[in-house]
Design a protein around this motif. Sequence first.
Motif, PDB file in Angstrom:
ATOM      1  N   ALA A 114       0.835  -1.207   0.000  1.00 20.43           N
ATOM      2  CA  ALA A 114       0.000   0.000   0.000  1.00 20.43           C
ATOM      3  C   ALA A 114       0.867   1.253   0.000  1.00 20.43           C
ATOM      4  N   PRO A 115       1.698   1.440  -1.035  1.00 16.96           N
ATOM      5  CA  PRO A 115       2.474   2.674  -1.122  1.00 16.96           C
ATOM      6  C   PRO A 115       1.661   3.800  -1.756  1.00 16.96           C
ATOM      7  N   ASP A 116       0.357   3.590  -1.860  1.00 17.38           N
ATOM      8  CA  ASP A 116      -0.528   4.561  -2.504  1.00 17.38           C
ATOM      9  C   ASP A 116      -1.768   4.872  -1.667  1.00 17.38           C
ATOM     10  N   ASP A 117      -1.845   4.339  -0.432  1.00 16.74           N
ATOM     11  CA  ASP A 117      -3.062   4.529   0.365  1.00 16.74           C
ATOM     12  C   ASP A 117      -3.292   5.988   0.715  1.00 16.74           C
ATOM     13  N   LEU A 118      -2.228   6.709   1.095  1.00 20.41           N
ATOM     14  CA  LEU A 118      -2.384   8.120   1.446  1.00 20.41           C
ATOM     15  C   LEU A 118      -2.792   8.926   0.217  1.00 20.41           C
ATOM     16  N   GLU A 240       9.353   9.385   3.163  1.00 23.97           N
ATOM     17  CA  GLU A 240       8.026   8.794   3.319  1.00 23.97           C
ATOM     18  C   GLU A 240       8.006   7.380   2.750  1.00 23.97           C
ATOM     19  N   GLU A 241       7.228   6.521   3.371  1.00 22.21           N
ATOM     20  CA  GLU A 241       7.018   5.162   2.877  1.00 22.21           C
ATOM     21  C   GLU A 241       5.789   5.198   1.976  1.00 22.21           C
ATOM     22  N   HIS A 242       5.962   5.809   0.833  1.00 22.75           N
ATOM     23  CA  HIS A 242       4.848   6.075  -0.082  1.00 22.75           C
ATOM     24  C   HIS A 242       5.427   6.407  -1.446  1.00 22.75           C
ATOM     25  N   GLY A 243       4.624   6.240  -2.484  1.00 27.04           N
ATOM     26  CA  GLY A 243       5.038   6.642  -3.815  1.00 27.04           C
ATOM     27  C   GLY A 243       5.102   8.156  -3.940  1.00 27.04           C
ATOM     28  N   PRO A 244       5.636   8.635  -5.070  1.00 25.09           N
ATOM     29  CA  PRO A 244       5.830  10.079  -5.222  1.00 25.09           C
ATOM     30  C   PRO A 244       4.555  10.856  -5.515  1.00 25.09           C
ATOM     31  N   VAL A 245       3.456  10.155  -5.795  1.00 26.73           N
ATOM     32  CA  VAL A 245       2.208  10.834  -6.162  1.00 26.73           C
ATOM     33  C   VAL A 245       1.203  10.724  -5.017  1.00 26.73           C
ATOM     34  N   PRO A 272       9.637   4.513  -5.336  1.00 24.74           N
ATOM     35  CA  PRO A 272       9.592   5.025  -6.707  1.00 24.74           C
ATOM     36  C   PRO A 272       8.207   4.821  -7.316  1.00 24.74           C
ATOM     37  N   ASP A 273       7.984   5.405  -8.473  1.00 26.70           N
ATOM     38  CA  ASP A 273       6.733   5.213  -9.206  1.00 26.70           C
ATOM     39  C   ASP A 273       6.839   3.899  -9.978  1.00 26.70           C
ATOM     40  N   ALA A 274       6.832   2.806  -9.226  1.00 25.32           N
ATOM     41  CA  ALA A 274       7.041   1.485  -9.836  1.00 25.32           C
ATOM     42  C   ALA A 274       6.486   0.413  -8.921  1.00 25.32           C
ATOM     43  N   TYR A 275       6.084  -0.709  -9.519  1.00 29.99           N
ATOM     44  CA  TYR A 275       5.646  -1.851  -8.719  1.00 29.99           C
ATOM     45  C   TYR A 275       6.858  -2.562  -8.120  1.00 29.99           C
ATOM     46  N   VAL A 276       6.629  -3.178  -6.983  1.00 30.63           N
ATOM     47  CA  VAL A 276       7.645  -4.038  -6.381  1.00 30.63           C
ATOM     48  C   VAL A 276       7.328  -5.474  -6.784  1.00 30.63           C
TER      49      VAL A 276
END
Length: 313
Positions: A114-118, A240-245, A272-276
């Motif tokens: 969930a690097p995109d939840d926020l 931050e433990e989150h993507g850049p967007v 990064p703006d990438a999947y793990v």
Amino acid sequence: MRKAFAETLTRLAEENDRIIFLTGDLGFQTFDEFQRRFGPRYVNVGVAEAQMMSAATGLALEGWRPFVYSIASFATARAFEQVRVGIGYHSLPVVIVGAGGGYLYASSGVTHHAPDDLGLMSLLPGMTVVAPADPVETEALLPQLATLAGPAYIRIGKYGEPRMAAEETPTLGRARLVRRGQRVLVLTTGDMARVAVEALDELSSEEIRPMLYQMHTVKPLDVAALDRLADQVDAVVVAEEHGPVGGLWAGVCHWYATTTGRRPLLRRLGAPDAYVHGSPGREELLRRIRCDATSIADEVRSVWARAPGAGDR
């Protein structure tokens, strides 16, 4: 943080008989006390997160104050449409709780990342978005979220996080001073604050003393604090433990682009703006995306050396 969340929620439910808790088949043992004391106000919806958000919408329209709980990726991405059209569109006082945001469940694979939840929740108009660092911030912020007129999202961690010492108490919507310092400002959200504290401890032996602020409230972001702090430093490092967007970095960049005040050097550490791909352990993954204490310390050293006055040391 989960223990702090469960205990605080139980206390709030004692004070407000309209609080109701919905879970997506998670939190067994954690919420046993809540279930024992409040019975029908504990509802296990099952593995049906979208339905859980729709149920929370209906309950809120009938005057309840629902708290809905699931793993962060399920509470935000899987149920996004129901959150947007039901809870968000009607601006209902529902608190959505995402357990294990970022890469807390890294080894479980991309379904649990969930690097995109926020970011997802920040997209929604009127949504307050919070990522506490530790049990102290969880205990302080949850009662404040429970009084909001509109919806809120809170990302919480796991069990056993230490309580972080700080210079200020947590207040919703306000940047929180963790460490005093000079010339460089480190901004964090979520439990990245505790990682940054480790980095600052390492740097102190080199007489490098940046200030550290925890932005537990990602939306609305405390831009007044950023304007004030920008006048005091030459560089800002966002971790931050989150993507850049959509996360803290995105909020800081929006402030940076629109402020009429001073603009210090700006740097970011985060996903990064990438999947793990694969299922790496969380610690390994945080090292890979430079969200560990060593990387934060290295970045601060770099900007500290570039900042005006570096030769004065």
